[in-house]
Scaffold this active site. Structure first.
Site, PDB file in Angstrom:
ATOM      1  N   LYS A  60      29.681 -10.620 -72.109  1.00 25.53           N
ATOM      2  CA  LYS A  60      29.956  -9.633 -73.155  1.00 25.53           C
ATOM      3  C   LYS A  60      28.668  -9.003 -73.675  1.00 25.53           C
ATOM      4  O   LYS A  60      28.595  -7.775 -73.871  1.00 25.53           O
ATOM      5  CB  LYS A  60      30.726 -10.295 -74.298  1.00 25.53           C
ATOM      6  N   GLY A  81      29.887 -13.310 -78.018  1.00 19.01           N
ATOM      7  CA  GLY A  81      30.400 -14.646 -78.299  1.00 19.01           C
ATOM      8  C   GLY A  81      31.750 -14.905 -77.669  1.00 19.01           C
ATOM      9  O   GLY A  81      32.488 -13.970 -77.346  1.00 19.01           O
ATOM     10  N   ASP A  82      32.061 -16.178 -77.491  1.00 21.96           N
ATOM     11  CA  ASP A  82      33.368 -16.555 -76.953  1.00 21.96           C
ATOM     12  C   ASP A  82      33.712 -17.957 -77.443  1.00 21.96           C
ATOM     13  O   ASP A  82      32.816 -18.745 -77.781  1.00 21.96           O
ATOM     14  CB  ASP A  82      33.368 -16.534 -75.428  1.00 21.96           C
ATOM     15  N   SER A  83      35.000 -18.261 -77.489  1.00 20.28           N
ATOM     16  CA  SER A  83      35.454 -19.566 -77.976  1.00 20.28           C
ATOM     17  C   SER A  83      36.559 -20.117 -77.086  1.00 20.28           C
ATOM     18  O   SER A  83      37.325 -19.365 -76.485  1.00 20.28           O
ATOM     19  CB  SER A  83      35.986 -19.453 -79.412  1.00 20.28           C
ATOM     20  N   GLY A 119      30.552 -20.161 -77.747  1.00 23.31           N
ATOM     21  CA  GLY A 119      29.434 -19.677 -76.947  1.00 23.31           C
ATOM     22  C   GLY A 119      28.759 -18.487 -77.599  1.00 23.31           C
ATOM     23  O   GLY A 119      29.411 -17.658 -78.233  1.00 23.31           O
TER      24      GLY A 119
END
Length: 259
Positions: A60, A81-83, A119
């Site tokens: 991203k 970001g990522d989850s 992340g």
């Protein structure tokens, strides 16, 4: 100092705004499922929670870092970001479908809780000739416990973060990229009923969030304990993002405040 948020998440924007930072929002347009599938094929195995969220955070951030925003190149720092929520070794992303959300809640409650992996990736795209000034590794026992490990950050690869235990964090620096993973261990109430699950799913809130819940909404009443940074559960770990900027680029958190 400008921070670009490679996300359209209202929760991430709200977290930054509450901290005094007004980011520039840019939709990254990343096919998350395709990126994860390609990484699985390359590795020949399933990705761990830290690997998955780090991979997608980098994807991203990279998608926005060299893009044009309102006709001008990015000038500042880009955050992606990522989850993902892990329960008994199984990773849960966004459920999308109500019945999937209900089933995930049944599984999560049966397990009693799980680990939220968050992340983060920051890319330096300052265009004033500023060079990176590493801020160092920080004092011993810094909270959260971020540790420097060998880095591997390149397009399409899984960042090499080393082992990250539930509730722990890791950070890597590689040129103009800093990648980190933070985590929080959650405990759910042990008396949530089927009617409560149905009522919560009916609101639509859990359908487009990792793990089918968010602590900054109606699900907060069903979570009895969080071991880790609460902001990590919402969408990004503010303490870790601050450490990334300071240790990776020598930039202070208050440099981003909208005064």
């Amino acid at each position: 100092m400008r921070l670009y948020l490679a996300s359209t998440s209202p929760a991430r924007r709200a977290l930054l705004a509450q901290s005094g930072i007004e980011p520039v929002l840019v939709a990254p347009g990343v096919d998350e499922d395709a990126a994860a599938a390609a990484a699985r094929d390359t590795l020949g195995r399933e990705l761990t929670g830290p690997e998955l969220v780090a991979l997608l955070a980098v994807a991203k951030a990279d998608a926005v870092a060299d893009a044009s925003v309102a006709g001008s190149p990015v000038d500042g720092f880009v955050f992606g970001g990522d989850s993902a929520f892990e329960v008994d070794g199984r990773l849960y992303g966004k459920p999308h479908d109500p019945e999937v959300a209900r089933e995930r809640w049944r599984q999560m409650l049966a397990a009693g809780g799980g680990t939220l992996w968050s992340g983060h990736c920051v890319v330096d795209r300052r265009r004033d000739g500023t060079t990176r000034r590493p801020g160092g590794s920080g004092r011993a026992r810094t909270e959260p416990p971020v540790r420097d490990v060998a880095a591997l950050v390149s397009p399409g690869t899984v960042p090499s973060l080393g082992p990250v235990a539930p509730g722990g964090s890791a950070l890597v620096v590689d040129g103009d990229h800093v990648v980190a993973v933070d985590s929080a261990v959650l405990t759910f109430a042990d008396d949530v009923s089927a009617d409560e699950i149905d009522a919560y799913v009916a609101t639509g809130e859990p359908l487009e969030v990792a793990g089918a819940f968010t602590i900054d909404g109606r699900a907060a009443a069903y979570i009895t304990r969080i071991d880790g940074a609460p902001s990590a559960v919402v969408g990004l770990s503010l303490p870790v993002l601050r450490s990334m900027l300071l240790r990776g680029f020598g930039v202070s958190w208050h440099d981003f405040w909208a005064l």
